[in-house]
Design a protein around this motif. Structure first.
Motif: not given
Lengths: 306, 304
Positions: B18-36
């Motif tokens: 479960g932790e691995l899955k969480r470690a690989l999932a996109a972090v919302p704020w990073i996604k917003c920053l990169v996309l922005g």
């Protein structure tokens, strides 16, 4: 069967012959003309032309701004490629298609569009100048508050952000034309990346930044450098999109291709040829560098897939 | 036994699944920053210049727009541009196919050098590309000047020079699309056709061409877009004679420098439209090519 496999396909002599003749007539012989014409000059004469102060200033503008534009494109091109490969967002297909716009839009159209956009009354030029003016006023007031001299304060008040008809305008045009090179070289590598690499890094306890820095970036590096080199090579020779926005002030915003145009307008064919020879030599060097980088990229891809 | 690195890493990992899955999932704020950042950059540097072209073109209304693109000089420019493309494109197309055939289907010494030389026009500044033809064909100073004067032939500051410069700058487009494609496809299918008694031409039309048609079309539209839009090289050899040696991009420049901004943008909008059509066809071709690829994969799955 021990006999070597024989190629039974027809047309080799014809197609190779045609390719070589056409290549020679259209590309090789005309380019050779530059070096043959330049050979009319003695070495001292050649050097005097290509190292004239105004020409040297144009090298600085062309090379410096092309390097800077390619560097900016490497950063934002990577971000854009990353967004297109890893994230889902509305309008993604449209963004993906429009990334190639600089390849398809004629340079003269780019030139007049950017100039209109960034001119003093343009959509972006006007707010930028207003912003620049208020920054200038604030700095000047601050300087006086801290007991600075009135002259320096007046100079600070002059501060402004002008893009059109300045080197900043040239930079903008070079960023525009170079962006797709970086995106399109990085994007396929990102798409082919094996997700197991990141899984492995994460399960060994790497943080996101560590995974990016030590696992992804080394794999992307050859492609990024190739994109950088391609964007730089294109920017150095660029003419159409730059001349409209450059302002073309001697020693400040004249690019090297413009020097060739000036010499031609004065019917100084020898002078134009000397500068062209310098640019051609640089093109050959860049072509070599790009070839080496591309070979490195494809080796790295094969490794990444294994 | 081979253990893949990810499985090995998972085996010695300190993280629960479960932790691995969480470690690989996109972090919302990073996604917003990169996309922005990425989309902001895209909007300012790519989208706005495109929008400005059409906004300026239609600023004075449809009638002014129509008048600008239908006046005689503009029509002459469109005509010259189309003529230039009609000559340059077929020549580079034939060359591209011939070059791709000998490079992709045969082995010979110096092949890599040949591929590099074909790409050469891409790395030459357009201004230098124009200059080389002035050096060769200028009526006063060129290599062939005496001959050109004797026969009263004008190449520079006339249409032939424009065509030559356009052929030079669009030289690699078709070849560089076809070469990797035909190399990837190998030569088994063609060899089978020849062994079964097909003629060379038959093999090319029935086997090779259908296999590379999307890549070929892509090369053609890119070549067409560049040929219509070339500015630097053509500007050097054209002489800017209104109604005679002005292509569409040169007409845009002249109008702009005369402060006829709306007219300049009206002609520019035609070129921008061409660019958009090019991009649309390109997307469509890529979609078609991917479909064909998926179809072939399916065929392989069904095969025993």
């Amino acid at each position: 069967m021990t006999r070597r496999h024989k190629n039974v396909l027809p047309g080799f002599p014809l197609t190779l012959g045609y390719t070589l003749v056409y290549l020679s007539l259209i590309v090789l012989i005309p380019l050779a003309a530059v070096f043959i014409k330049a050979a009319d000059l003695s070495l001292a004469e050649f050097w005097a032309i290509v190292s004239a102060p105004r020409v040297v200033a144009s090298y600085k503008v062309s090379f410096g701004l092309s390097l800077l534009a390619a560097a900016i494109n490497s950063v934002f091109g990577l971000l854009l490629a990353w967004s297109l490969v890893r994230y889902r967002f509305p309008g993604k297909k449209l963004v993906d298609a429009l990334v190639d716009l600089p390849f398809a839009l004629p340079t003269a159209v780019t030139g007049i569009a950017l100039t209109t956009l960034y001119a003093g009354n343009g959509w972006l030029g006007k707010p930028l100048e207003a912003l620049g003016a208020s920054i200038g006023a604030a700095l000047s007031a601050l300087w006086l508050d801290f007991g600075g001299s009135a002259e320096t304060a007046a100079a600070l008040a002059e501060f402004n952000i002008k893009v059109a008809y300045t080197p900043l305008g040239i930079l903008t045009a070079l960023i525009f034309i170079g962006l797709p090179f970086v995106v399109r070289t990085v994007q396929p590598i990102l798409e082919d990346l094996d997700p197991e690499l990141e899984e492995a890094a994460a399960s060994l306890g790497a943080r996101r930044w560590q995974t990016f820095r030590y696992v992804l970036l080394p794999i992307l590096l050859p492609a990024l450098l190739t994109g950088f080199a391609l964007a730089f090579a294109r920017a150095v020779g660029e003419y159409g999109s730059v001349i409209f926005i450059a302002g073309n002030m001697p020693f400040i915003s004249e690019i090297t291709p413009l020097m060739i145009i000036f010499k031609l307008d004065e019917f100084d064919y020898v002078g134009a040829t000397a500068i062209a020879a310098v640019m051609l030599l640089l093109s050959f060097v860049l072509l070599l560098v790009i070839n080496v980088l591309q070979a490195w990229t494809s080796r790295r891809i094969r490794k990444g897939r294994r | 036994m081979k253990i893949n690195p990810a499985a090995r890493a998972r085996a010695i990992s300190s993280l629960a699944p479960g932790e691995l899955k969480r470690a690989l999932a996109a972090v919302p704020w990073i996604k917003c920053l990169v996309l922005g950042l990425a989309l902001g950059f895209f909007a300012v540097f790519l989208l706005l210049p495109l929008i400005v072209v059409f906004a300026e073109a239609f600023r004075k209304g449809l009638d002014a727009y129509w008048a600008a693109i239908s006046e005689p000089d503009a029509r002459a420019a469109v005509w010259l541009t189309l003529t230039t493309v009609a000559i340059a494109l077929p020549l580079n197309l034939v060359f591209g196919v011939a070059a791709a055939w000998c490079i992709a289907k045969f082995e010979f010494r110096g092949k890599q050098l040949l591929v590099t030389l074909i790409d050469l026009p891409f790395s030459v500044s357009p201004v230098v590309a124009g200059l080389v033809f002035v050096l060769l064909f200028s009526t006063q100073h060129g290599w062939f000047a005496p001959w050109l004067q004797a026969w009263d032939i004008k190449i520079i500051f006339a249409a032939p020079g424009i065509v030559l410069a356009t052929i030079f700058v669009t030289f690699p487009f078709v070849a560089r699309e076809l070469i990797p494609l035909m190399q990837a496809q190998g030569r088994e299918e063609e060899e089978a056709a020849i062994v079964l008694g097909a003629r060379g031409w038959q093999t090319f039309w029935r086997i090779t061409l259908p296999n590379v048609k999307w890549g070929l079309l892509y090369g053609i539209i890119l070549c067409n877009a560049r040929a219509m839009g070339e500015f630097g090289a053509v500007s050097v050899v054209s002489g800017h004679i209104r109604g005679q040696t002005n292509t569409m991009p040169l007409q845009v420049e002249i109008l702009y420098n005369e402060y006829s901004f709306s007219a300049a943008f009206a002609v520019a909008s035609l070129l921008a439209l061409l660019a958009l059509v090019t991009l649309a066809v390109k997307s469509w071709v890529e979609w078609k090519a991917r479909q064909a690829l998926d179809f072939n994969d399916d065929k392989q799955d069904i095969a025993p």
